[in-house]
Design an enzyme around this catalytic site. Structure first.
Site, PDB file in Angstrom:
ATOM      1  N   ASP A 149     -27.673   3.039  22.285  1.00  0.00           N
ATOM      2  CA  ASP A 149     -26.789   2.254  21.415  1.00  0.00           C
ATOM      3  C   ASP A 149     -26.744   2.761  19.969  1.00  0.00           C
ATOM      4  OD1 ASP A 149     -26.350   0.690  23.584  1.00  0.00           O
ATOM      5  OD2 ASP A 149     -27.438  -1.066  22.853  1.00  0.00           O
ATOM      6  N   ARG A 208      -7.949  11.208  30.352  1.00  0.00           N
ATOM      7  CA  ARG A 208      -6.750  11.803  29.720  1.00  0.00           C
ATOM      8  C   ARG A 208      -5.883  12.483  30.775  1.00  0.00           C
ATOM      9  NH1 ARG A 208      -5.036  10.466  24.703  1.00  0.00           N
ATOM     10  NH2 ARG A 208      -6.588  10.906  23.141  1.00  0.00           N
TER      11      ARG A 208
HETATM   12  O1  F6P Z   1     -29.881  -1.460  24.891  1.00  0.00           O
HETATM   13  C1  F6P Z   1     -29.113  -0.502  25.571  1.00  0.00           C
HETATM   14  C2  F6P Z   1     -28.151  -1.109  26.505  1.00  0.00           C
HETATM   15  O2  F6P Z   1     -27.666   0.003  27.146  1.00  0.00           O
HETATM   16  C3  F6P Z   1     -27.023  -1.973  25.985  1.00  0.00           C
HETATM   17  O3  F6P Z   1     -25.927  -1.300  25.469  1.00  0.00           O
HETATM   18  C4  F6P Z   1     -26.666  -2.783  27.204  1.00  0.00           C
HETATM   19  O4  F6P Z   1     -26.013  -3.975  26.896  1.00  0.00           O
HETATM   20  C5  F6P Z   1     -27.988  -3.051  27.770  1.00  0.00           C
HETATM   21  O5  F6P Z   1     -28.788  -1.927  27.453  1.00  0.00           O
HETATM   22  C6  F6P Z   1     -28.019  -3.334  29.247  1.00  0.00           C
HETATM   23  O6  F6P Z   1     -29.323  -3.225  29.677  1.00  0.00           O
HETATM   24  P1  F6P Z   1     -29.970  -3.764  31.022  1.00  0.00           P
HETATM   25  O7  F6P Z   1     -28.875  -4.222  31.911  1.00  0.00           O
HETATM   26  O8  F6P Z   1     -30.715  -2.593  31.549  1.00  0.00           O
HETATM   27  O9  F6P Z   1     -30.889  -4.847  30.616  1.00  0.00           O
END
Ligand code: F6P
Length: 351
Positions: free
Chosen positions: A133, A160
């Site tokens: 993120d 694209r």
């Molecule tokens: O924190 C990273 C991230 O990839 C976020 O963008 C996403 O919302 C989340 O993890 C989802 O994580 P998980 O489903 O593994 O808990």
């Protein structure tokens, strides 16, 4: 310090293995021993039947052949229980019983909260930023972001092709619950027409109108990059959209990417499709940039512990490795208005 631990926690990020490798090799080179803690903070709770399921003694060979691998060999988890002070204290007692004087915690925001807690109960902890993120503001980049970005860019290249062939608009939803960095960087790298992010209020009706204008001005395909948490900043409320578009059967308050596409299509009169990139962004072999960032930050974190310094988060600024107090590492936003505005300028749609 003579003996430290290392763990990976939270959502995995490509490059975590490279960071663990750097910690282990730097520690051994400096005469410290290293214990690999498994499944994030869960390993420190030591509840498995066999101790090797919770932790392992690391040697130089334990990290051979992993620098190029996605995921994390130490495995990862989100440990919600770790928010409880009594659990944190137990983890520190367990770590000390293993002889650990410090620990390197590799992960994102949640991981850093855990590290801060360990530190406050007397175990020197240092954070290494790893999350796709890129949502830690003290550092310009987090490990895994570059790989995830390249994965998203590759996906847009494919979109694209099909979008051009069908003269369609495409929505690509990338990860980023509260942070639009991945969406904005993807949009910039792909020449997308718009990035829709949680940090900036936006209107789905205006977005549909923009797509329409683009088509009228001769655009063959349109690419819209959505961050997964973008609905949080949408100006319209779902009740009103439900009334305005009764044929779209909007049943839940949380709009799916396909529903965003249906609304854009209804407003623009232009065929629109949605793709959700999902967990493919979290996997894959880390890019060279991520491997190098992981190696530099992992080694630096270990050197801090070698010098008996804990309570720090390691990062990168202006290509220099830096460290800041852990408690400040979770503040603020990474949102850069200049980057965001550049998407609008270069994704030019004639008004
Ligand atoms: O924190 C990273 C991230 O990839 C976020 O963008 C996403 O919302 C989340 O993890 C989802 O994580 P998980 O489903 O593994 O808990």
């Amino acid at each position: 310090m003579k003996r430290i631990g290392v763990l990976t926690s939270g959502g995995d990020a490509p490059g975590m293995n490279a960071a663990v490798r750097a910690v282990v090799r730097t520690a051994l080179m400096n005469g410290m021993s290293v214990v690999g803690i498994k499944r994030g903070y869960n390993g420190l709770l030591m509840r498995s039947l066999t101790s090797s399921d919770d932790y392992i003694e690391m040697n130089a060979r334990s990290v051979s052949g992993i620098i190029h691998k996605g995921g994390t060999e130490l495995m990862t988890a989100r440990c919600l229980e770790f928010y409880k002070p009594e659990i944190q204290k137990q983890a520190v007692r367990n770590a000390k019983a293993l002889g650990l004087e410090g620990i390197v915690c590799i992960g994102g925001n949640g991981t850093f909260k855990g590290a801060e807690a360990l530190n406050s109960w007397g175990l020197n902890a240092v954070g290494v930023p790893a999350t796709i993120d890129n949502d830690l503001c003290y550092t310009e980049f987090t490990i895994g972001f570059d790989t995830a970005l390249n994965t998203a860019v590759e996906a847009v290249n494919r979109l694209r092709d099909t979008g051009d062939a069908h003269e369609r608009a495409s929505i690509l939803t990338v990860m980023g619950r509260d942070c639009g960095d991945l969406a904005i960087h993807t949009a910039l790298a792909c020449g997308a027409e718009a990035a829709i992010v949680p940090e900036v209020p936006w209107s789905i009706i205006e977005l549909g109108e923009t797509v329409h204008k683009g088509v009228v001005s001769g655009k063959r395909s349109t690419i819209l990059i959505f961050a997964e948490g973008a609905q949080a900043s949408m100006k319209e409320n779902v009740k009103d959209l439900r009334k305005e578009f009764p044929k779209l059967h909007i049943n839940s308050d949380k709009l799916s990417s396909s529903q965003f596409a249906e609304i854009v299509e209804a407003v623009s009169g232009h065929e629109t499709r949605a793709t959700v990139l999902g967990y493919t962004q979290r996997g894959g072999s880390p890019t060279a940039n991520d491997r190098i960032l992981a190696t530099r930050t992992g080694a630096y974190a270990t050197e801090l512990l070698l010098n008996d310094i804990g309570g720090r988060a390691v990062g990168i600024k202006g290509n220099k490795i830096i460290d800041v107090p852990l408690e400040n590492a979770m503040d603020g936003t990474t949102f850069e208005p200049d980057f965001y505005e550049l998407v609008g300028v270069t994704g030019y749609i004639r008004k």
